[in-house]
Design a protein around this motif. Structure first.
Motif, short mmCIF file in Angstrom:
data_model
loop_
_atom_site.label_atom_id
_atom_site.label_comp_id
_atom_site.label_asym_id
_atom_site.label_seq_id
_atom_site.Cartn_x
_atom_site.Cartn_y
_atom_site.Cartn_z
N GLU A 123 -9.80 5.60 6.85
CA GLU A 123 -9.32 6.17 8.12
C GLU A 123 -8.10 7.05 7.89
N LEU A 124 -7.18 6.60 7.03
CA LEU A 124 -6.01 7.43 6.71
C LEU A 124 -6.44 8.73 6.03
N ALA A 125 -7.42 8.63 5.11
CA ALA A 125 -7.87 9.82 4.39
C ALA A 125 -8.59 10.80 5.29
N THR B 197 0.86 -1.19 0.00
CA THR B 197 0.00 0.00 0.00
C THR B 197 0.89 1.23 0.00
N VAL B 198 0.57 2.18 -0.84
CA VAL B 198 1.22 3.49 -0.85
C VAL B 198 0.14 4.53 -0.50
N ALA B 199 0.40 5.37 0.49
CA ALA B 199 -0.57 6.38 0.90
C ALA B 199 0.15 7.71 1.10
N ALA B 200 -0.39 8.79 0.55
CA ALA B 200 0.29 10.09 0.61
C ALA B 200 -0.71 11.22 0.66
N TRP B 201 -0.36 12.26 1.40
CA TRP B 201 -1.08 13.53 1.37
C TRP B 201 -0.32 14.48 0.45
N VAL B 202 -0.97 14.92 -0.62
CA VAL B 202 -0.29 15.69 -1.66
C VAL B 202 -1.16 16.86 -2.13
N ASN B 203 -0.48 17.86 -2.65
CA ASN B 203 -1.13 19.03 -3.25
C ASN B 203 -0.30 19.40 -4.47
N ASN B 204 -0.91 19.30 -5.64
CA ASN B 204 -0.19 19.55 -6.90
C ASN B 204 -0.77 20.80 -7.56
N ALA C 263 -4.08 6.89 -2.40
CA ALA C 263 -3.65 5.57 -1.92
C ALA C 263 -3.71 4.57 -3.07
N ILE C 264 -2.65 3.77 -3.19
CA ILE C 264 -2.58 2.68 -4.16
C ILE C 264 -2.44 1.40 -3.36
N VAL C 265 -3.35 0.45 -3.57
CA VAL C 265 -3.36 -0.80 -2.82
C VAL C 265 -3.31 -1.97 -3.80
N PHE C 266 -2.34 -2.86 -3.59
CA PHE C 266 -2.22 -4.08 -4.41
C PHE C 266 -2.24 -5.29 -3.49
N ASP C 267 -3.15 -6.22 -3.76
CA ASP C 267 -3.29 -7.40 -2.90
C ASP C 267 -2.75 -8.68 -3.52
N GLY C 268 -1.98 -8.55 -4.59
CA GLY C 268 -1.45 -9.70 -5.29
C GLY C 268 -2.27 -10.12 -6.48
N VAL C 269 -3.49 -9.57 -6.58
CA VAL C 269 -4.37 -9.88 -7.70
C VAL C 269 -4.93 -8.62 -8.34
#
Length: 704
Positions: free
Chosen positions: A200-202, A68-75, A135-141
């Motif tokens: 929850e992270l968001a 999982t990649v999670a980030a707070w960003v402003n572009n 957030a980018i989440v990969f569970d193997g599938v």
């Protein structure tokens, strides 16, 4: 990574990793800055910085492992591909890389795994200029993209991510796909979080404790129209009456105010204040009384005048802190005895300058939603003092003075700027005002091409350098250049006359020759007919191998500008291309050993497959770096290569008028110094099927 570990206003040489791998992320010569966006403290990447971890990517993030990649960003302005964090390198095979970003490209703007496994944001990227949780989440599938806790995109895939490659923040690899925006926090997990955990992270938004933050470093020179703030209340300072001017003031880009000028910020609705702090970076030229030109307006219209500006002198920092309704004044980090009026209960407007008293300049205005402790004020002043560093050299200087490369084009480059405060930018300015000339705007690279100039006209240019905080050098002395027609020879071929260059050679044309079997080349056709030149081959390459593809060339000594237009490309209409059909402009060293072993050349091609569009290639013996503009099937058909000494510029255009610098341009090739080059049109099939590229015009301008 959490910005809470860093100091506001400071460059970031090191960002400690609070995750289980520990270690740290280090920047190179270019360092991002801790800044504010929307009232939130964050690390500001300006499109040229990269942080690299002290550890390689672990096995837990390799292969088809979950993550999982999670980030707070402003572009502020979303480009096609901007990478926030990456591991796994670049270059494939498909599914072997891991880069996660905030870009606009529909195929790979969110996720880059190389090839089929890439993903973009469904419906386009999140809105620019606002804080988002990605957030980018990969569970193997299945890999899922979340924006602000809500599912945005998903796709099934199997990954083969490389193990042990460097972990980067701010770019995919050094020199590629830089992030140009704000990052407040970044988490990478060796597991797939569930949707509830992502939400929850968001929900844990970074603190927006700064109401107003205005920094003159971002302003354009000239009369001030609006000075936008990045505090949580938004809004902008606007002139009241005659607008002040943005110019250099004692080494900083600043808003210059005369005694009859003022600016005012209004949030729209009155905001409850409570405890608060006001910080100002100012240069005061007033002999007396100017320090009173700060005024707050309460919600009921009551105006409260504060002694917020520092006394007369050079750049200084002043602060006013209200705690429990009582105010304390600070100048340069030290509390001073001063009677301050009661604080307003709400804030409806903030006025700076005016009243016929203040004459000076402003560089920064901040209002915090709390009372800063005396130690914090002193620390912020210490950072302010560290910021007062003029980039070097000062004054700025030219590395290559302005030189005409055609009767309408001038090229120049600056001596490289140096500072400890982040990436520098360069401003090239034409000073005569003669027709066609333009200023460059602030550029990340120290090179500038001024196009569309009038022939036989005198121009003069200066250059100066700034850092991300608005410190600016003095301009160089102006250097003159004349776009004299007599300096150039111009050649053109519109391919109106039928010609088979393989059968009949190039005699009597503008060309000097075409490669054939004796040169290790295997063209099937190099022929002009009906206003089109067709280059065709099968099983050919231009990567240092054999056989080489088709090439029609003119031998050119010295500087030149070569330009062509692609008329057709095998498979373009159906978007089904045979092999890896490739063609465009090329400049090549004729003799293999003159610039080192093997082929030495540069190319700018039309290559819409593999999501590339147009691509720059620099083949130097065995090394072959390539950079594309990712326009894919919208690739530009107008191509241009410009040589200036050992520097090559690559530009493309959709209409032949507005030219765009290619990623990776310019390319420096010291190995070709003083060597004549074969300049012309090329093709290679990179596959066993026959393919072609055709062109309907070619222009070559050679400096005599």
């Amino acid at each position: 990574l959490d910005v809470a570990d860093l100091e506001l206003g400071a460059p970031v040489p090191v960002w400690p990793n609070r995750g289980t791998l520990a270690g740290e992320f280090r920047s190179g010569d270019a360092k991002p800055i801790v800044d504010l966006a929307g009232g939130t403290t964050a690390v500001r990447f300006s499109g040229g910085e990269i942080l690299t971890a002290s550890f390689p990517a672990p096995r837990a993030l390799a292969g088809n492992s979950s993550f999982t990649v999670a980030a707070w960003v402003n572009n502020p302005e979303v480009a096609e591909s901007e990478c926030i964090v990456s591991w796994g390198g670049r270059g494939g095979p498909d599914g072997a890389t891991a880069q996660f970003g905030y870009g606009s490209h529909g195929a790979f703007g969110a996720v880059g795994h190389w090839g089929f496994a890439d993903m973009g944001f469904r419906g386009g990227p999140p809105a620019a200029g606002a804080w988002h949780h990605l957030a980018i989440v990969f569970d193997g599938v299945i890999e899922r993209v979340y924006v602000n806790g809500e599912l945005n995109n998903a796709a099934a895939k199997m990954l083969l991510v490389h193990e042990g490659r460097p972990v980067h923040v701010g770019a995919s690899v050094p020199g590629a796909e830089f992030y140009d925006g704000y990052l407040a926090s970044l988490r990478v997990y060796g597991a797939a979080l569930g949707e509830t955990q992502v939400r929850e992270l968001a929900a844990q938004a970074p603190d927006a404790g700064v109401l107003v933050h205005a920094d003159s470093a971002v302003l354009q020179y000239g009369p001030l129209a609006a000075w936008r703030t990045s505090g949580s209340l938004g809004g902008a300072f606007a002139p009241r009456g005659r607008p002040p001017v943005v110019r250099d003031s004692s080494g900083r880009i600043a808003v210059e105010l005369e005694p009859d000028q003022s600016i005012e910020w209004t949030p729209g609705a009155a905001t409850p204040l409570g405890d608060f702090s006001l910080l100002l970076g100012a240069l005061n030229r007033s002999e007396e009384g100017g320090e009173d030109a700060v005024e707050l307006e309460d919600g009921d219209g009551t105006r409260v005048a504060l002694r917020g500006l520092p006394p007369a002198g050079p750049w200084q920092q002043a602060a006013i802190v209200y705690r429990g309704g009582k105010g304390t004044r600070f100048v340069n980090g030290e509390a001073i005895d001063a009677a301050l009026p009661p604080a307003p209960a709400t804030l409806k407007a903030l006025r700076l300058g005016g009243g016929g008293k203040f004459s000076g300049a402003l560089a920064r205005v901040q209002v915090f939603r709390r009372a800063l402790a005396a130690e914090e004020v002193a620390r912020l002043h210490g950072l302010w003092k560290k910021e007062q560093q003029t980039p070097q050299p000062d004054p700025a200087a030219f590395a290559a003075e302005p030189a005409a490369l055609s009767p309408s084009l001038v090229a120049m480059s600056a001596a490289i700027g140096q500072t400890a405060l982040g990436a520098v930018k360069y401003l090239f300015t034409e000073t005569t005002g003669n027709p066609g000339a333009s200023a460059s705007g602030w550029l990340a690279e120290p090179v500038f091409l001024d196009d569309g100039l009038a022939p036989d006209t005198r121009y003069a240019y200066t250059v100066k350098i700034r850092d991300p905080l608005g410190n600016v050098t003095r301009a160089s002395a102006p250097v003159e250049v004349v776009t004299a027609r007599v300096l150039f020879r111009e050649l053109a071929d519109d391919f109106g006359a039928p010609r088979d260059y393989l059968a009949g050679g190039a005699a009597g044309t503008i060309w000097d020759g075409a490669l054939g079997a004796a040169d290790g080349s295997a063209p099937e056709a190099i022929a002009a007919a009906d206003g089109v030149l067709r280059l065709q081959s099968k099983g050919t390459v231009w990567d240092g191998g054999a056989p080489r593809g088709a090439f029609l060339f003119k031998i050119v000594s010295g500087d030149f500008t070569a330009e062509t237009t692609v008329a057709d490309y095998a498979g373009l209409a159906a978007r089904r291309v045979p092999g890896n059909n490739d063609g465009g402009l090329m400049a090549r060293v004729p003799a293999l050993d003159d610039a080192g072993p093997g082929d030495d050349l540069v190319q700018l091609n039309f290559f819409p497959i593999w999501s590339q569009g147009n691509m720059v290639t620099s083949l130097d013996g065995g090394a072959r770096p390539q950079r594309g503009n990712r326009l894919a099937w919208d690739a530009h058909r107008h191509l241009q290569i410009i040589r200036c000494g050992t520097r090559f510029y690559f530009r493309t255009s959709a209409d032949g008028t507005a030219w765009h610098e290619m990623p990776g341009s310019p390319v420096e090739r010291a190995d070709v110094k003083g060597l004549p080059l074969q300049v012309g049109l090329y093709h290679a099939s990179y596959g066993g099927e026959s393919s072609f590229v055709s062109f309907d015009r070619f222009r070559l301008t050679i400096r005599k």
